[in-house]
Motif scaffolding. Sequence first.
Motif, PDB file in Angstrom:
ATOM      1  N   CYS A 138     -16.249 -42.372  30.170  1.00 18.04           N
ATOM      2  CA  CYS A 138     -15.370 -43.479  30.560  1.00 18.04           C
ATOM      3  C   CYS A 138     -15.749 -43.954  31.961  1.00 18.04           C
ATOM      4  O   CYS A 138     -15.738 -43.182  32.911  1.00 18.04           O
ATOM      5  N   MET A 139     -16.100 -45.203  32.085  1.00 15.43           N
ATOM      6  CA  MET A 139     -16.524 -45.768  33.373  1.00 15.43           C
ATOM      7  C   MET A 139     -15.484 -46.776  33.858  1.00 15.43           C
ATOM      8  O   MET A 139     -14.955 -47.548  33.062  1.00 15.43           O
ATOM      9  N   LEU A 140     -15.253 -46.754  35.155  1.00 10.78           N
ATOM     10  CA  LEU A 140     -14.328 -47.720  35.754  1.00 10.78           C
ATOM     11  C   LEU A 140     -15.126 -48.803  36.471  1.00 10.78           C
ATOM     12  O   LEU A 140     -15.905 -48.499  37.375  1.00 10.78           O
ATOM     13  N   VAL A 141     -14.975 -50.021  36.047  1.00 13.03           N
ATOM     14  CA  VAL A 141     -15.584 -51.165  36.742  1.00 13.03           C
ATOM     15  C   VAL A 141     -14.487 -52.211  36.913  1.00 13.03           C
ATOM     16  O   VAL A 141     -14.137 -52.918  35.961  1.00 13.03           O
ATOM     17  N   ARG A 142     -13.928 -52.260  38.105  1.00 17.04           N
ATOM     18  CA  ARG A 142     -12.830 -53.204  38.329  1.00 17.04           C
ATOM     19  C   ARG A 142     -13.354 -54.641  38.312  1.00 17.04           C
ATOM     20  O   ARG A 142     -14.547 -54.880  38.537  1.00 17.04           O
ATOM     21  N   LEU A 157     -22.154 -52.813  39.374  1.00 11.67           N
ATOM     22  CA  LEU A 157     -21.576 -51.582  38.814  1.00 11.67           C
ATOM     23  C   LEU A 157     -21.550 -51.630  37.287  1.00 11.67           C
ATOM     24  O   LEU A 157     -21.741 -50.607  36.627  1.00 11.67           O
ATOM     25  N   LEU A 198     -24.939 -50.716  36.168  1.00  8.10           N
ATOM     26  CA  LEU A 198     -25.109 -49.254  36.270  1.00  8.10           C
ATOM     27  C   LEU A 198     -24.402 -48.543  35.115  1.00  8.10           C
ATOM     28  O   LEU A 198     -24.949 -47.616  34.515  1.00  8.10           O
ATOM     29  N   ALA A 199     -23.185 -48.996  34.824  1.00  7.97           N
ATOM     30  CA  ALA A 199     -22.400 -48.353  33.763  1.00  7.97           C
ATOM     31  C   ALA A 199     -23.110 -48.491  32.419  1.00  7.97           C
ATOM     32  O   ALA A 199     -23.194 -47.528  31.643  1.00  7.97           O
ATOM     33  N   ARG A 231     -26.306 -48.992  31.855  1.00 10.86           N
ATOM     34  CA  ARG A 231     -27.531 -48.169  31.814  1.00 10.86           C
ATOM     35  C   ARG A 231     -27.172 -46.703  31.610  1.00 10.86           C
ATOM     36  O   ARG A 231     -27.876 -45.977  30.919  1.00 10.86           O
ATOM     37  N   ARG A 232     -26.090 -46.296  32.224  1.00 10.57           N
ATOM     38  CA  ARG A 232     -25.635 -44.907  32.054  1.00 10.57           C
ATOM     39  C   ARG A 232     -25.264 -44.649  30.595  1.00 10.57           C
ATOM     40  O   ARG A 232     -25.597 -43.598  30.041  1.00 10.57           O
TER      41      ARG A 232
END
Lengths: 418, 293
Positions: free
Chosen positions: A142-146, A325, A328-329, A331-332
């Motif tokens: 779970c990624m946080l990207v505001r 971000l 990045l998310a 790609r992760r």
Amino acid sequence: MRVAFLVNDLQLSGGIGVVVQHALQLVRRHGFEVTLVLVREQDDPHWAYEPLRDLHILSFPQACEERYDIAIATWWETTYSLFDVPAERYAYFVQSLEDRFYEPDAAERVGAGLTLDLPVAFITEASWIAGTLAELRPDALCMLVRNGIDKETFAIPEQLDVRRLGPLRVLVEGNPRSWFKHVHDAIDAASAMREPHHLTVVCGDREGLGEVVADAVVGPLSADEMAALYGESDVLLKLSSVEGMFGPPLEAFHKGATCVTTPVTGHEEYVEHGWNALTCDWDDLEGTARLLDLLARDRSLLHLLRTNAMHTARGWPSWDQQGALMALALRRIRDAPAPGGLGAARALMSDLSAGVHLYAAHMQERKELAHQARLVMRLRKNPAMAWAKRQRNRRWARIATWPLRRLMPGTLRRLLGP
Amino acid sequence: MTDWQERITAGTDPSVRAEHTLRYAVAGPVVAQAGTWCDLGCGLGLAAEWATDGPFGGRLVLVDVDEASVVQAAAHLRAGDVTALSADLDEPAGRAAVRAAVLDGPGPRAITCFEVLEHVRDLPGVVELLVELATEHATTVVLSVPNDAFWAIENPFHETTWSAGAFGELRAMLPAEHVYAEQLPLRGSRITVGGDGGDGGYEPGAIEPAGGAAASHFIAAFGPAAGELRGGAQVFEADQHGERAWTRQREANLAHLEAQVADWRTYIHDLEDRLGLPRAGSEAAMALERRGE
């Protein structure tokens, strides 16, 4: 990297706006190839937004002919189509816990909740959602990207003007048909003010809004027009009971307006009571009106809140930063192993079990009501009842039933039928 | 006036210098066990010397976008083997050069990356490089960003704005087992006996916590030796001369401006009297203003 965002449509809305902003950032600054996949047949023309030209827009059947690195659902109903789009990884961009958009007995409520159990990676835009997802799905990435803010459209003024005089300029915005936005409550609260004020309501759906008491009703507005209106306003009034990232007050902060708001989800990210805004109680329109009166009277407090709101805005990241971000998310997610099905299955069966119990309770309630309805219908068919129904409007019958009608209004009508 | 100085020099404000040197001192245990140490954004290398007790025994890779700074840093810092690399981390070629230089040295490896991320435009590229080196090449990374949001200062040299929330987002992109730290500013005082500054009779030890403290910087470490990161504190003698000069300048400017305002007010009132208008700020003038006249 090839990414597909699945959307229901491309109509102007906060949720679609966020998806489009991320898509544009990924294309323009990070070398992604992004497709917006329309999962539903489209009746209305797309939102006339110039930058959409930079993005591929495909129908669902067309997207099924392609292959992507990541396919991303952006609204719970788009998950119906998610796994039909060929992709190496599947993700879900969660902008709110969407089951809360529906009434407790709506079937969609259970459906929306179940989509959070899918074997996908999650990206969300609010810390409170990230925290909730971490509890619901500890097995899932779970990624946080505001959400970022368009710092050009919502440019922060170099100097904040002091507003010592004039009526307090109150702004109310939101979709009046969404029960959880409580737009009419906000209008009522502003109308209950005792101090001089000027109320502007922004609404793209005049029919849904109906007749309201306001000094101005405007909209739909473009982002530029909205920014200008925030700049003219002293305070944005929001009485929502459900929000995701809660973007409008943040946009207002950028233009030097403060906010009076309920402590709705998302507010905790940047709203500080007494510092950059005021928080009011739930369902307290009188109390809310008094807070607005306070701002109208105490212009020093108003200026302090507006000043701090503007500084809060200054510390909020731009779309450029949040696009980085998001890159990045994604790609992760691409590089991480595909999510296993066990955790998802466990969550799904647990929620399904709760859903079945809820459904069974609703069915039982329905059966009981149907039984009562049959009794009433049988009673109505009784010849004596038919005679009573024929006689009920006669003068002697009205005199005889007056005490009953007085004590239990509507009972006779319900018993005898229309 | 805000000091936008982004490089640490001998003339940098002591509080800023102390913040910077402390970060290197705290990263000391990570650097000490490294065969190769890379300092990204090394500047003049003045703060980096705090990471070691003496000359660094392994290979030291100094990286900065400014070539002159790297050369000065290489001359200032002592190590068994120094590689000075002028590289732009926003460019893939720059990142590739850094990666090659780091991997060329013996392991284990350490990277210090203090106050760099806020300057890069290609944030994903730099973060991915650091994560890759940490997860695939036994490299321990210690990085920091400033808490821009607290004071809401728009720094023209910063490409990105950092806050607790923004750093939280970044942490989600780092290896899950990373170590998180916050840097908190201190204020202190010192007594010297007999004018001797070096008596060392009472070293600062206990730090009295304050509920209102807010992080000035956020720090994360990841990689095999991330657990070596330890907390620490550093005190410094305040630059009273500098602070006094700045405060006096502000006082003088304020007094000057107030006097100017008083002059203008007198002139305006004089003008109002001559034109037969009520004086600004008076009840009569406020009433006119309210009526929009």
